[in-house]
Design a protein around this motif. Structure first.
Motif, PDB file in Angstrom:
ATOM      1  N   PHE A   4       9.306  29.024  46.769  1.00 60.15           N
ATOM      2  CA  PHE A   4       9.944  30.274  46.345  1.00 60.15           C
ATOM      3  C   PHE A   4       8.921  31.231  45.743  1.00 60.15           C
ATOM      4  CE2 PHE A   4      11.764  32.595  42.719  1.00 60.15           C
ATOM      5  CZ  PHE A   4      12.602  33.455  43.402  1.00 60.15           C
ATOM      6  N   ARG A   5       8.017  30.693  44.918  1.00 63.10           N
ATOM      7  CA  ARG A   5       6.983  31.518  44.308  1.00 63.10           C
ATOM      8  C   ARG A   5       6.088  32.126  45.377  1.00 63.10           C
ATOM      9  NH1 ARG A   5       3.493  28.186  40.382  1.00 63.10           N
ATOM     10  NH2 ARG A   5       5.576  27.830  39.546  1.00 63.10           N
ATOM     11  N   THR A   6       5.695  31.336  46.376  1.00 68.35           N
ATOM     12  CA  THR A   6       4.850  31.828  47.456  1.00 68.35           C
ATOM     13  C   THR A   6       5.566  32.916  48.258  1.00 68.35           C
ATOM     14  OG1 THR A   6       3.818  29.642  47.592  1.00 68.35           O
ATOM     15  CG2 THR A   6       3.492  31.120  49.446  1.00 68.35           C
ATOM     16  N   LYS A   7       6.850  32.671  48.553  1.00 67.41           N
ATOM     17  CA  LYS A   7       7.622  33.672  49.286  1.00 67.41           C
ATOM     18  C   LYS A   7       7.715  34.977  48.507  1.00 67.41           C
ATOM     19  CE  LYS A   7      10.578  30.571  51.985  1.00 67.41           C
ATOM     20  NZ  LYS A   7      11.976  30.129  52.222  1.00 67.41           N
ATOM     21  N   LEU A   8       7.968  34.854  47.197  1.00 69.78           N
ATOM     22  CA  LEU A   8       8.072  36.052  46.369  1.00 69.78           C
ATOM     23  C   LEU A   8       6.763  36.834  46.352  1.00 69.78           C
ATOM     24  CD1 LEU A   8       9.779  37.730  44.400  1.00 69.78           C
ATOM     25  CD2 LEU A   8       8.976  36.234  42.562  1.00 69.78           C
ATOM     26  N   LEU A   9       5.627  36.133  46.174  1.00 68.57           N
ATOM     27  CA  LEU A   9       4.321  36.781  46.159  1.00 68.57           C
ATOM     28  C   LEU A   9       4.003  37.398  47.518  1.00 68.57           C
ATOM     29  CD1 LEU A   9       1.771  37.346  44.534  1.00 68.57           C
ATOM     30  CD2 LEU A   9       0.869  35.137  45.285  1.00 68.57           C
ATOM     31  N   PHE A  10       4.312  36.682  48.591  1.00 73.54           N
ATOM     32  CA  PHE A  10       4.061  37.194  49.936  1.00 73.54           C
ATOM     33  C   PHE A  10       4.891  38.445  50.197  1.00 73.54           C
ATOM     34  CE2 PHE A  10       5.145  37.259  54.482  1.00 73.54           C
ATOM     35  CZ  PHE A  10       3.872  37.370  55.028  1.00 73.54           C
ATOM     36  N   ALA A  11       6.138  38.431  49.789  1.00 76.88           N
ATOM     37  CA  ALA A  11       6.989  39.605  49.981  1.00 76.88           C
ATOM     38  C   ALA A  11       6.465  40.806  49.204  1.00 76.88           C
ATOM     39  CB  ALA A  11       8.419  39.271  49.550  1.00 76.88           C
ATOM     40  N   LEU A  12       6.007  40.539  47.962  1.00 74.87           N
ATOM     41  CA  LEU A  12       5.465  41.628  47.141  1.00 74.87           C
ATOM     42  C   LEU A  12       4.208  42.209  47.774  1.00 74.87           C
ATOM     43  CD1 LEU A  12       5.631  43.223  44.492  1.00 74.87           C
ATOM     44  CD2 LEU A  12       4.294  41.408  43.406  1.00 74.87           C
ATOM     45  N   ILE A  13       3.291  41.337  48.209  1.00 78.16           N
ATOM     46  CA  ILE A  13       2.044  41.804  48.825  1.00 78.16           C
ATOM     47  C   ILE A  13       2.335  42.552  50.118  1.00 78.16           C
ATOM     48  CG2 ILE A  13      -0.090  41.017  49.912  1.00 78.16           C
ATOM     49  CD1 ILE A  13      -0.149  38.743  47.869  1.00 78.16           C
ATOM     50  N   LEU A 172      -7.064  49.612  49.612  1.00 78.47           N
ATOM     51  CA  LEU A 172      -6.109  48.567  49.973  1.00 78.47           C
ATOM     52  C   LEU A 172      -6.657  47.181  49.645  1.00 78.47           C
ATOM     53  CD1 LEU A 172      -3.431  47.797  51.303  1.00 78.47           C
ATOM     54  CD2 LEU A 172      -4.609  47.781  53.507  1.00 78.47           C
ATOM     55  N   GLY A 173      -7.951  46.991  49.940  1.00 81.54           N
ATOM     56  CA  GLY A 173      -8.547  45.680  49.627  1.00 81.54           C
ATOM     57  C   GLY A 173      -8.543  45.394  48.140  1.00 81.54           C
ATOM     58  N   LEU A 174      -9.002  46.422  47.355  1.00 81.69           N
ATOM     59  CA  LEU A 174      -9.007  46.220  45.903  1.00 81.69           C
ATOM     60  C   LEU A 174      -7.589  46.038  45.365  1.00 81.69           C
ATOM     61  CD1 LEU A 174     -11.715  48.876  44.854  1.00 81.69           C
ATOM     62  CD2 LEU A 174     -11.974  46.384  44.995  1.00 81.69           C
ATOM     63  N   ALA A 175      -6.671  46.865  45.893  1.00 80.05           N
ATOM     64  CA  ALA A 175      -5.286  46.739  45.440  1.00 80.05           C
ATOM     65  C   ALA A 175      -4.702  45.374  45.818  1.00 80.05           C
ATOM     66  CB  ALA A 175      -4.439  47.855  46.051  1.00 80.05           C
ATOM     67  N   VAL A 177      -6.370  42.500  46.203  1.00 75.80           N
ATOM     68  CA  VAL A 177      -6.916  41.487  45.284  1.00 75.80           C
ATOM     69  C   VAL A 177      -6.228  41.579  43.927  1.00 75.80           C
ATOM     70  CG1 VAL A 177      -8.987  40.719  44.063  1.00 75.80           C
ATOM     71  CG2 VAL A 177      -9.136  41.410  46.472  1.00 75.80           C
ATOM     72  N   LEU A 178      -6.108  42.828  43.425  1.00 77.64           N
ATOM     73  CA  LEU A 178      -5.470  43.021  42.126  1.00 77.64           C
ATOM     74  C   LEU A 178      -4.007  42.575  42.158  1.00 77.64           C
ATOM     75  CD1 LEU A 178      -5.822  44.108  39.260  1.00 77.64           C
ATOM     76  CD2 LEU A 178      -5.105  46.356  40.107  1.00 77.64           C
ATOM     77  N   ILE A 179      -3.326  42.884  43.266  1.00 80.30           N
ATOM     78  CA  ILE A 179      -1.910  42.508  43.380  1.00 80.30           C
ATOM     79  C   ILE A 179      -1.766  40.989  43.440  1.00 80.30           C
ATOM     80  CG2 ILE A 179       0.056  42.548  44.963  1.00 80.30           C
ATOM     81  CD1 ILE A 179      -0.766  45.453  45.619  1.00 80.30           C
ATOM     82  N   ILE A 180      -2.675  40.346  44.174  1.00 82.21           N
ATOM     83  CA  ILE A 180      -2.606  38.871  44.253  1.00 82.21           C
ATOM     84  C   ILE A 180      -2.777  38.257  42.870  1.00 82.21           C
ATOM     85  CG2 ILE A 180      -3.783  36.821  45.127  1.00 82.21           C
ATOM     86  CD1 ILE A 180      -4.360  38.372  47.687  1.00 82.21           C
ATOM     87  N   ILE A 181      -3.772  38.775  42.097  1.00 79.82           N
ATOM     88  CA  ILE A 181      -4.017  38.229  40.759  1.00 79.82           C
ATOM     89  C   ILE A 181      -2.826  38.505  39.841  1.00 79.82           C
ATOM     90  CG2 ILE A 181      -5.482  38.379  38.717  1.00 79.82           C
ATOM     91  CD1 ILE A 181      -7.823  39.038  40.614  1.00 79.82           C
ATOM     92  N   LEU A 182      -2.431  39.788  39.783  1.00 83.66           N
ATOM     93  CA  LEU A 182      -1.320  40.145  38.904  1.00 83.66           C
ATOM     94  C   LEU A 182      -0.014  39.525  39.394  1.00 83.66           C
ATOM     95  CD1 LEU A 182      -2.087  43.912  38.173  1.00 83.66           C
ATOM     96  CD2 LEU A 182      -2.543  41.929  36.720  1.00 83.66           C
TER      97      LEU A 182
END
Length: 589
Positions: A4-13, A172-175, A177-182
């Motif tokens: 679920f966490r992976t799906k949520l992060l993938f959807a956000l990214i 987009l690349g920086l965003a 990376v930042l989105i993945i971390i945050l």
């Protein structure tokens, strides 16, 4: 929860990437349109100015080529001037260096359609994109005398677009990376309590009510964790209370002395206890999904249950049932189980074992009968001989003496019986206490031996004693002498003339053992369990003639039990009997 966490992060990214790509496309298109509009406006103004300058200098053929070349270099465009017939008069670059036939075709199309509203045209090749702009050259009479064509390669637009996409890609690349971390931190922060609460809920569903989740923040997730923990604690308390009640009820049911049977409204066995299973020789596996008549093979019990089913009333009945090699008396109590809304739920049947009560009742009856019988014989004799004497037999001195001797003998027998009854009653009385002292058991036996040897002389019976030790123990000397006198006297009575009686004493660390053995008539196996009953005689004629009351062994047993010891008997017919008395060296009570 990890999925679920992976799906949520993938959807956000994915959402963020889609937004950035859409924004890049929108910005690129806006920039391109703005650039083209600006470029078109600039070229149109430049073409108009250049056409005015050429018109002032004369016809197209009279224009100075150097001036046209200079203007081309300044404006960074290619300038082509056509005459009225559409022939190229001036061109700042060789015609072949442009795009060859395509250039000619475009120029002809422009000359043919020079009077259209939008005076610009686009040419796209496999390598570049070109823009053409034209403006008519007119004379003083406003007649067309030629055509000014300005063309430029739109390379700056492509460079700008590339720069936009380059910037967008970096952003987009920086965003990303930042989105993945945050995003990872945010999803972990908000999904970890949910994951923990889910795991606790799963454990609670499995029955593990000790599971707890963490409560580390004051937000909605903390409220969820707190609620889950409160639920878990409440469930644990409820289950603990239920388990405690269940354990108490199970312990009570399993260890109650009466057999219990619970039957549902369809006649199936629902609950039994250990006493019931032991009595009917059943196992718990045999009681699953079976009806009561399949496990109870006694017609009297089945009739009782059927009667309760039909009448819906409580019933109580005494039944004699066989149990292994014995028979037992039971008081069977059955009652219907009715629910709150008069719902028929089943029947409870309880088997109370009243065998001991029946035995005690029978013993009481036997005791009264035996006492009456034992008292009747001497009283009848005394009365009969007294009446005979009063009728005139007392005038005969020999008859008088003989009858008086008989009366005395029967009186002694009556006195002995009453004495033994009083002694037995005293021993059995609640609060009976022994005068315990530390003495040598061998010495007590030696004290009573002279009396017993005198009793053995008429039958020429040999009394032999063998003491391995003195047997020091805490006992009541007077009561223990009674035991030895009774046991040795019985051995003398039941041993034939010229027989032998052996008295031995042994001891170990905790106990003293005294054995009284004879080689007399012995006792049959059927009679062994009853020899300690009151008034029970193995050989009734012999014991009564010897003056016995039938209470001696009953008194012996009670005295030994008062000492918290044991008495055992071994016997074979015509081989003799051995009584073994076990005494504790230290009196425990």
């Amino acid at each position: 929860m990890t999925k679920f966490r992976t799906k949520l992060l993938f959807a956000l990214i994915t959402l963020i990437i889609a937004v950035l790509i859409g924004l890049g496309l929108l910005l690129g298109q806006i920039f391109k349109n703005f650039y083209l509009d600006t470029f078109n406006s600039r070229i149109e103004k430049e073409a108009r100015l250049l056409a005015s300058s050429i018109e002032e200098n004369g016809s197209p053929k009279e224009i100075n080529p150097d001036m046209i070349q200079e203007l081309s270099d300044i404006l960074d465009v290619r300038i082509t001037i056509l005459d009225q017939a559409g022939n190229v008069v001036h061109d700042t670059e060789a015609l072949e260096s442009f795009v060859g036939p395509q250039q000619e075709r475009i120029v002809k199309e422009i000359h043919k359609n020079w009077n259209v509203k939008h005076k610009h045209k686009k040419l796209v090749t496999s390598e570049n994109e070109f823009r053409f702009y034209w403006y008519p050259l007119k004379d003083a009479n406003d007649q067309m005398k030629g055509l000014l064509v300005m063309s430029a390669e739109v390379d700056a637009l492509e460079k700008g677009t590339q720069q936009i996409w380059f910037v967008l890609s970096i952003s987009l690349g920086l965003a990303l990376v930042l989105i993945i971390i945050l995003g990872s931190r945010i999803t972990v922060r908000y999904t970890k309590p949910i994951e923990s609460a889910t795991n606790v809920a799963i454990e609670l569903a499995k029955g593990n009510y000790r599971a707890r989740t963490y409560e580390d923040r004051l937000d909605e997730t903390s409220m969820l964790s707190t609620s889950i923990n409160i639920l878990a604690r409440n469930l644990q308390e409820m289950v603990n209370a239920q388990d405690m009640q269940q354990n108490r009820l199970t312990t009570l049911i399993e260890n109650m002395g009466s057999a219990l049977l619970l039957i549902d409204h369809r006649g199936f066995v629902v609950l039994t206890n250990k006493t019931f299973r032991d009595f009917f020789s059943l196992k718990e596996s045999q009681l699953k999904k079976v009806r009561y008549h399949e496990v109870i093979h006694y017609q009297e019990v089945n009739k009782l249950v059927e009667e309760i089913f039909m009448t819906e009333e409580r019933l109580r009945k005494q039944i004699l049932l066989p149990h292994k090699l014995d028979r037992k008396h039971y008081e069977v109590y059955g009652a219907p189980i009715i629910g709150n809304n008069d719902e028929w739920k089943g029947i409870v049947v309880v088997f109370h074992d009243i065998t001991e009560l029946k035995k005690l009742e029978q013993m009481r009856k036997d005791f009264v009968a035996n006492v009456s019988h034992e008292l009747k014989t001497p009283i009848t004799s005394i009365k009969g001989f007294s009446e005979t004497l009063l009728d005139g037999a007392m005038n005969d001195p020999e008859t008088l003496k003989s009858f008086l001797d008989i009366i005395l003998k029967e009186s002694d027998r009556l006195q002995s019986l009453i004495k033994d009854l009083l002694e037995l009653s005293k021993i059995e009385k609640q609060g009976f206490e022994l005068a315990v002292e530390e003495v040598e058991v061998a010495g007590l036996i030696e004290d009573v031996m002279p009396i017993l040897r005198e009793k053995a002389k008429p039958k020429e019976i040999s009394l032999q004693s063998d003491f391995e030790s003195r047997g020091l123990a805490e006992v009541d000397s007077y009561r223990l002498k009674q035991v030895f006198i009774n046991l040795i006297s019985n051995a003398i009575v039941y041993t034939p003339k010229g027989g032998n009686v052996w008295i031995t004493l042994q001891e170990d660390q905790d106990k003293v053992y005294v054995k009284v053995k004879d080689d007399g008539m012995g006792i049959s196996p059927e009679e062994l369990p009853r020899i300690f009953e009151r008034f029970y005689r193995v050989d009734k004629a012999r014991s009564r003639n010897s003056g016995g009351t039938g209470l001696g062994l009953a008194i012996v047993k009670h005295i030994i039990e008062a000492h918290e010891g044991d008495i055992e008997v071994e016997s074979e017919l015509n081989q003799g009997t051995t009584f073994t008395v076990s005494l504790n060296k230290q009196f425990l009570s």
